[in-house]
Design a protein around this motif. Sequence first.
Motif, PDB file in Angstrom:
ATOM      1  N   THR A   7       0.856  -1.198   0.000  1.00 53.53           N
ATOM      2  CA  THR A   7       0.000   0.000   0.000  1.00 53.53           C
ATOM      3  C   THR A   7       0.884   1.236   0.000  1.00 53.53           C
ATOM      4  O   THR A   7       1.895   1.280   0.702  1.00 53.53           O
ATOM      5  N   ILE A   8       0.486   2.219  -0.793  1.00 53.03           N
ATOM      6  CA  ILE A   8       1.266   3.448  -0.894  1.00 53.03           C
ATOM      7  C   ILE A   8       0.371   4.644  -0.561  1.00 53.03           C
ATOM      8  O   ILE A   8      -0.775   4.704  -1.021  1.00 53.03           O
ATOM      9  N   ALA A   9       0.886   5.542   0.252  1.00 52.86           N
ATOM     10  CA  ALA A   9       0.128   6.751   0.627  1.00 52.86           C
ATOM     11  C   ALA A   9       0.664   7.920  -0.194  1.00 52.86           C
ATOM     12  O   ALA A   9       1.883   8.117  -0.267  1.00 52.86           O
ATOM     13  N   ILE A  10      -0.237   8.668  -0.823  1.00 55.48           N
ATOM     14  CA  ILE A  10       0.201   9.759  -1.707  1.00 55.48           C
ATOM     15  C   ILE A  10      -0.416  11.069  -1.240  1.00 55.48           C
ATOM     16  O   ILE A  10      -1.607  11.135  -0.916  1.00 55.48           O
ATOM     17  N   TRP A  40      -9.329   5.825  -0.599  1.00 49.63           N
ATOM     18  CA  TRP A  40      -8.677   4.548  -0.260  1.00 49.63           C
ATOM     19  C   TRP A  40      -8.988   3.529  -1.344  1.00 49.63           C
ATOM     20  O   TRP A  40     -10.151   3.327  -1.720  1.00 49.63           O
ATOM     21  N   PHE A  41      -7.966   2.908  -1.878  1.00 48.09           N
ATOM     22  CA  PHE A  41      -8.111   1.914  -2.942  1.00 48.09           C
ATOM     23  C   PHE A  41      -7.337   0.674  -2.512  1.00 48.09           C
ATOM     24  O   PHE A  41      -6.115   0.755  -2.303  1.00 48.09           O
ATOM     25  N   ALA A  42      -8.055  -0.422  -2.369  1.00 52.53           N
ATOM     26  CA  ALA A  42      -7.421  -1.655  -1.863  1.00 52.53           C
ATOM     27  C   ALA A  42      -6.384  -2.167  -2.870  1.00 52.53           C
ATOM     28  O   ALA A  42      -6.532  -1.967  -4.080  1.00 52.53           O
ATOM     29  N   PRO A  43      -5.327  -2.815  -2.365  1.00 53.32           N
ATOM     30  CA  PRO A  43      -4.320  -3.354  -3.295  1.00 53.32           C
ATOM     31  C   PRO A  43      -4.890  -4.462  -4.176  1.00 53.32           C
ATOM     32  O   PRO A  43      -5.783  -5.203  -3.753  1.00 53.32           O
ATOM     33  N   GLU A  46      -2.349  -6.309  -9.794  1.00 54.97           N
ATOM     34  CA  GLU A  46      -1.631  -5.535 -10.814  1.00 54.97           C
ATOM     35  C   GLU A  46      -1.185  -4.146 -10.369  1.00 54.97           C
ATOM     36  O   GLU A  46      -0.479  -3.454 -11.108  1.00 54.97           O
ATOM     37  N   ARG A  47      -1.608  -3.722  -9.175  1.00 54.21           N
ATOM     38  CA  ARG A  47      -1.153  -2.415  -8.671  1.00 54.21           C
ATOM     39  C   ARG A  47      -1.234  -2.368  -7.147  1.00 54.21           C
ATOM     40  O   ARG A  47      -2.074  -3.045  -6.547  1.00 54.21           O
ATOM     41  N   PRO A  48      -0.363  -1.538  -6.514  1.00 56.43           N
ATOM     42  CA  PRO A  48      -0.427  -1.418  -5.057  1.00 56.43           C
ATOM     43  C   PRO A  48      -1.721  -0.747  -4.617  1.00 56.43           C
ATOM     44  O   PRO A  48      -2.347  -0.026  -5.402  1.00 56.43           O
ATOM     45  N   GLY A  49      -2.114  -0.958  -3.367  1.00 50.99           N
ATOM     46  CA  GLY A  49      -3.219  -0.204  -2.791  1.00 50.99           C
ATOM     47  C   GLY A  49      -2.803   1.250  -2.647  1.00 50.99           C
ATOM     48  O   GLY A  49      -1.615   1.571  -2.677  1.00 50.99           O
ATOM     49  N   MET A  50      -3.792   2.141  -2.527  1.00 48.54           N
ATOM     50  CA  MET A  50      -3.449   3.555  -2.485  1.00 48.54           C
ATOM     51  C   MET A  50      -4.277   4.279  -1.436  1.00 48.54           C
ATOM     52  O   MET A  50      -5.468   4.031  -1.292  1.00 48.54           O
ATOM     53  N   ASP A  68       2.905   1.017   3.354  1.00 47.17           N
ATOM     54  CA  ASP A  68       4.292   0.550   3.257  1.00 47.17           C
ATOM     55  C   ASP A  68       5.178   1.655   2.701  1.00 47.17           C
ATOM     56  O   ASP A  68       6.314   1.828   3.115  1.00 47.17           O
ATOM     57  N   LEU A  69       4.634   2.353   1.699  1.00 45.19           N
ATOM     58  CA  LEU A  69       5.385   3.389   0.991  1.00 45.19           C
ATOM     59  C   LEU A  69       4.591   4.681   0.999  1.00 45.19           C
ATOM     60  O   LEU A  69       3.376   4.669   1.259  1.00 45.19           O
ATOM     61  N   GLY A  70       5.248   5.778   0.676  1.00 48.24           N
ATOM     62  CA  GLY A  70       4.546   7.050   0.572  1.00 48.24           C
ATOM     63  C   GLY A  70       5.217   7.918  -0.473  1.00 48.24           C
ATOM     64  O   GLY A  70       6.400   7.719  -0.795  1.00 48.24           O
ATOM     65  N   ILE A  71       4.459   8.856  -1.041  1.00 47.56           N
ATOM     66  CA  ILE A  71       5.058   9.855  -1.928  1.00 47.56           C
ATOM     67  C   ILE A  71       4.705  11.224  -1.362  1.00 47.56           C
ATOM     68  O   ILE A  71       3.518  11.548  -1.192  1.00 47.56           O
TER      69      ILE A  71
END
Lengths: 205, 278
Positions: A7-10, A40-43, A46-50, A68-71
């Motif tokens: 999951t990535i937080a943007i 919120w978009f579940a993983p 084909e793409r990470p959650g967001m 897990d990640l963030g931008i």
Amino acid sequence: MSFNNVTIAIAKGRILEGAQNLWRKSGLPWPVDNDSRQLWFAPQKERPGMLIARARDIPTLVGMGIADLGIVGLDILEEYPNTHVLQVADLSFAHCRVVLAGQKNQWPEGPTRIATKYQRIAQTYFSVHRHPVEMVPLSGSLELAPVIGLAPYIVDIVDTGNTLRQHHLTEIATILESSARLIANASHWRTKPELAQVRQVLQSE
Amino acid sequence: MDEWLNQNRREYELMMMVINQFLAQGFYPVPTAPAQAGHYREDHTQSILELLSSFPESHIQFPLQVFSLGPVYDPGYGRWAETIDVEILGAGGAQHEVLALELIMRLIATWPNLASGTLMVLGHLGLLNQVLATESVPDVTAAQILAALRSGNLVTAETLMTHMAPASRRLLMSQPFAEFLEIFRKILPEADFEHLSRLEKVVHQHVETRWDLSLTGNWSYYTDLVFSLYLKDVGQPVLNGGRFIQDIHGRAWQGVGFTLYLDPLYQAVRQEMGSLIP
């Protein structure tokens, strides 16, 4: 590669726009519908959650392991440092600068007031320069501070500098060059090998 | 309310269980204050060593095994964390690294779920310094790389290492011991692989391991082995530690220490506690 466990937080705003471009160039499906308020978009495989959130909340969400990640911009990381977060890539978009600005292109003489939403960055900068300052914490419309007599100087983020010019303000010094950074939860970065793969995908552009 | 009270009770039962394990293995408790000179305590080690430094050196028998308990302030999460800080003090050098890891593994062996749900990452500042020296990195740049890694800034560290061999840079990625060792043998054929293999063996017979030289520990006093035990998929460490040298009022203390975080430990073992506590 499967993204089911990532999951990535943007950060909202310019970072989100830049992330969308980077995402699409990297061949990842972009889940956000611009007309929707969904945050919120579940993983999926084909793409990470967001997760979409305010910029200053991104280090917290990643540090707590919710994402897990963030931008997020480097300016936010410098202002709100988090020991549980690693900075793992410069994504080279959303370039901007944190600057000292005033009505004249002149370094402050003697103790002075600084209006800013970057108190930590500004305090560190003036401490290094051994210059006494009083911080006036504001959360927005900083360029008004010199005009209305609240503080003769501001420390603010600028992109093109147009807003400063419109308010007859001049850049005196660049304090920090900022751009979008990929950050990671320190525990997840070292225990989930797929996070390094996400970095590779996003850096391939 | 009962659920909340019972959870608190079980967390304290867990803390007592861990403390009893340390007492049974000959560790002495050292009480430390949660705040000093206007600063919240973020680490017990400094306070423990300051207290011990008030005794004449000739009165201390090494190795000295001590622990301190109580909350530390975690600025990253902006909250207090209940911890137990454990120190094995003395001039045992690398041997104390093995002792500390064996102690941790005995603790982990108490809870089978903890062993399967965690992963230990090991780094080594001494080896990182050797790699940087082998790559002829100037001292100033090496210090900048270490500072960047300590602050979690891999971007700056990797930029400063751009001119180094790709294999050396790969050591900053978390990887299994076999892969780590393979790279390492090429870069530093003279290194003490036997000791590294021993450390790996001590840990790997209980929990999964990864090696990563970007792990430098939270504190600037670490000098050699550093380690973190992470709960998989939770994003928080159960413990952090490493080998250190600290100068306290002119007296150099060396040893290996670690901080055990009780909240994530409880999360990991709560299912098993019913069968362990009468």
